[in-house]
Design a protein around this motif. Structure first.
Motif, short mmCIF file in Angstrom:
data_model
loop_
_atom_site.label_atom_id
_atom_site.label_comp_id
_atom_site.label_asym_id
_atom_site.label_seq_id
_atom_site.Cartn_x
_atom_site.Cartn_y
_atom_site.Cartn_z
N ALA A 177 -8.81 24.71 0.06
CA ALA A 177 -9.24 23.64 -1.42
C ALA A 177 -10.07 24.24 -2.18
N GLU A 178 -9.72 24.96 -3.14
CA GLU A 178 -10.51 25.53 -4.49
C GLU A 178 -10.33 24.56 -5.41
N ALA A 179 -11.07 24.90 -6.91
CA ALA A 179 -10.56 23.50 -7.51
C ALA A 179 -9.05 23.70 -7.89
N LYS A 180 -8.38 24.82 -8.28
CA LYS A 180 -6.97 24.63 -8.95
C LYS A 180 -6.52 24.25 -8.56
N ALA A 181 -6.57 24.49 -6.58
CA ALA A 181 -6.15 24.05 -6.52
C ALA A 181 -5.56 22.69 -5.93
N THR A 182 -6.68 22.16 -6.18
CA THR A 182 -6.64 19.87 -6.42
C THR A 182 -6.57 19.81 -7.85
N GLY A 183 -6.71 20.40 -8.89
CA GLY A 183 -6.57 19.78 -10.32
C GLY A 183 -7.75 19.92 -11.48
N GLY A 184 -8.70 20.72 -10.57
CA GLY A 184 -10.02 20.41 -11.04
C GLY A 184 -11.69 19.97 -10.10
N ARG B 138 0.68 -1.33 -0.56
CA ARG B 138 -0.38 0.38 0.06
C ARG B 138 0.85 0.96 -0.08
N ILE B 139 0.67 2.26 -0.74
CA ILE B 139 1.35 3.22 -0.67
C ILE B 139 0.06 4.66 -0.11
N VAL B 140 -0.01 5.61 0.48
CA VAL B 140 -0.06 6.33 0.91
C VAL B 140 0.93 8.06 0.36
N VAL B 141 -0.53 8.73 -1.02
CA VAL B 141 0.85 10.04 -1.03
C VAL B 141 0.71 10.83 0.13
N ILE B 142 1.16 12.05 0.06
CA ILE B 142 0.69 13.18 0.99
C ILE B 142 1.24 14.31 0.44
N PHE B 143 0.22 15.02 -0.02
CA PHE B 143 0.78 16.06 -0.28
C PHE B 143 0.30 17.27 0.39
N GLU B 144 1.70 18.03 0.60
CA GLU B 144 1.26 19.40 1.60
C GLU B 144 1.30 20.19 0.24
N GLU B 145 1.08 21.69 1.10
CA GLU B 145 0.79 23.10 0.67
C GLU B 145 0.46 22.80 -0.93
N MET B 146 -0.71 22.04 -1.17
CA MET B 146 -1.69 22.34 -2.69
C MET B 146 -1.87 23.78 -3.05
N ASN B 147 -2.05 24.22 -2.51
CA ASN B 147 -2.26 25.78 -3.30
C ASN B 147 -1.06 26.24 -3.86
N ALA B 148 -0.18 26.66 -3.28
CA ALA B 148 1.01 26.92 -3.90
C ALA B 148 1.21 25.94 -4.69
N THR B 149 1.59 24.58 -4.76
CA THR B 149 2.29 23.64 -5.51
C THR B 149 1.82 23.30 -6.43
N PHE B 150 0.49 23.53 -6.12
CA PHE B 150 -0.54 22.93 -7.92
C PHE B 150 -0.09 24.33 -8.97
N GLU B 151 0.09 25.18 -8.20
CA GLU B 151 -0.71 26.37 -9.17
C GLU B 151 1.01 25.99 -9.87
N ALA B 152 2.04 26.15 -9.56
CA ALA B 152 3.06 25.98 -9.58
C ALA B 152 3.57 24.90 -10.54
N LEU B 153 3.36 23.78 -10.72
CA LEU B 153 2.99 22.25 -11.42
C LEU B 153 2.46 22.72 -12.66
N THR B 154 0.67 23.27 -12.47
CA THR B 154 0.33 23.84 -14.22
C THR B 154 1.02 24.10 -14.65
N LYS B 155 2.23 25.71 -14.23
CA LYS B 155 2.60 26.70 -15.22
C LYS B 155 3.88 26.18 -15.16
#
Length: 240
Positions: free
Chosen positions: A154-161, A98-115
């Motif tokens: 946890a708005e849509a853009k911070a979680t990938g939609g 089993r693998i558990v992925v803990i994704f911290e600071e999604m607001n800033a990280t997801f926006e940067a990943l998208t860019k």
């Protein structure tokens, strides 16, 4: 699982207790932490992988998504091979720990990943970190891979939609606003005030909101607990 709340709301502490329990039961944990020190207690364990820069986080999500697809393909093969086997037990299929992925600071990280994704892979069919996270949330559960996402809002853009956000069937709200409740717990009734006591919040699942006192353990206690599990042979090392 989605953990949402304002700064100082014990979001990382809740994630820490989840990680400790997962590790002690033989799971592997991948921590994506752009802040770099949210889970210092977990560094160095053989069953923990830690990504704390944007390129590392992006590469880790790509690998996670590819592993989700590999595991689901393996499950299909096993099930096809046992279609006529009356003694076959689907719950016994083993495609890996089993693998558990803990994704911290999604607001800033997801926006940067998208860019970053747009800049690197514009007009390309390359499998990206965003694709990996999407596959994890849509197809990970059957493959024994799970996401614990942490965001201040946890708005849509911070979680990938919004479609991806709907995959989090357990939502934890701590130190939250009315806006956050309406966005994440709309199916649990009218907004309830955020509990004032430290370490308390609401767990929203299956249309019900339950006020909960969350377990708190220190980083030192968490590290000692996992060390004891390692010594007892209750964990598996992260594979390449």
């Amino acid at each position: 699982m989605l953990i949402s709340g304002g700064s100082g709301g014990c979001k990382s502490s809740i994630a820490r207790t989840i990680a400790v329990q997962a590790l002690s039961q033989g799971a592997q944990v991948l921590i994506l932490d752009a802040k770099q020190h949210s889970h210092t207690w977990a560094r160095g364990f053989p069953n923990v992988a830690y990504a704390d820069t944007l390129p590392e986080i992006g590469n880790a999500l790509v690998a996670v998504g590819q592993e989700v697809r590999r595991r689901n393909a393996a499950v299909k093969e096993i099930m096809m091979a046992n279609l006529d086997n009356p003694e076959f037990d689907e719950s016994q299929i083993d495609v890996g720990p089993r693998i558990v992925v803990i994704f911290e600071e999604m607001n800033a990280t997801f926006e940067a990943l998208t860019k970053l994704t747009r800049n690197l892979f514009r007009n390309s069919n390359t499998y990206t970190a965003i694709d990996g996270f999407s596959d994890l949330t849509f197809m990970g559960r059957a493959a024994k891979m799970h996401a614990v996402a942490i965001a201040q809002l946890a708005e849509a853009k911070a979680t990938g939609g919004s479609a991806i956000r709907e995959n989090f069937n357990t939502r934890i709200l701590v130190n939250y606003t009315k806006n956050a409740w309406n966005m994440l717990a709309w199916d649990c009734g009218y907004p309830l005030a955020s509990p004032e006591q430290k370490g308390r919040g609401y767990v929203c699942r299956a249309g019900k909101a339950r006020e909960t006192q969350f377990l708190y353990i220190t980083e030192q206690e968490a590290r000692a607990y996992v060390k004891r599990a390692l010594a007892a042979g209750n964990t598996r090392e992260v594979s390449a």
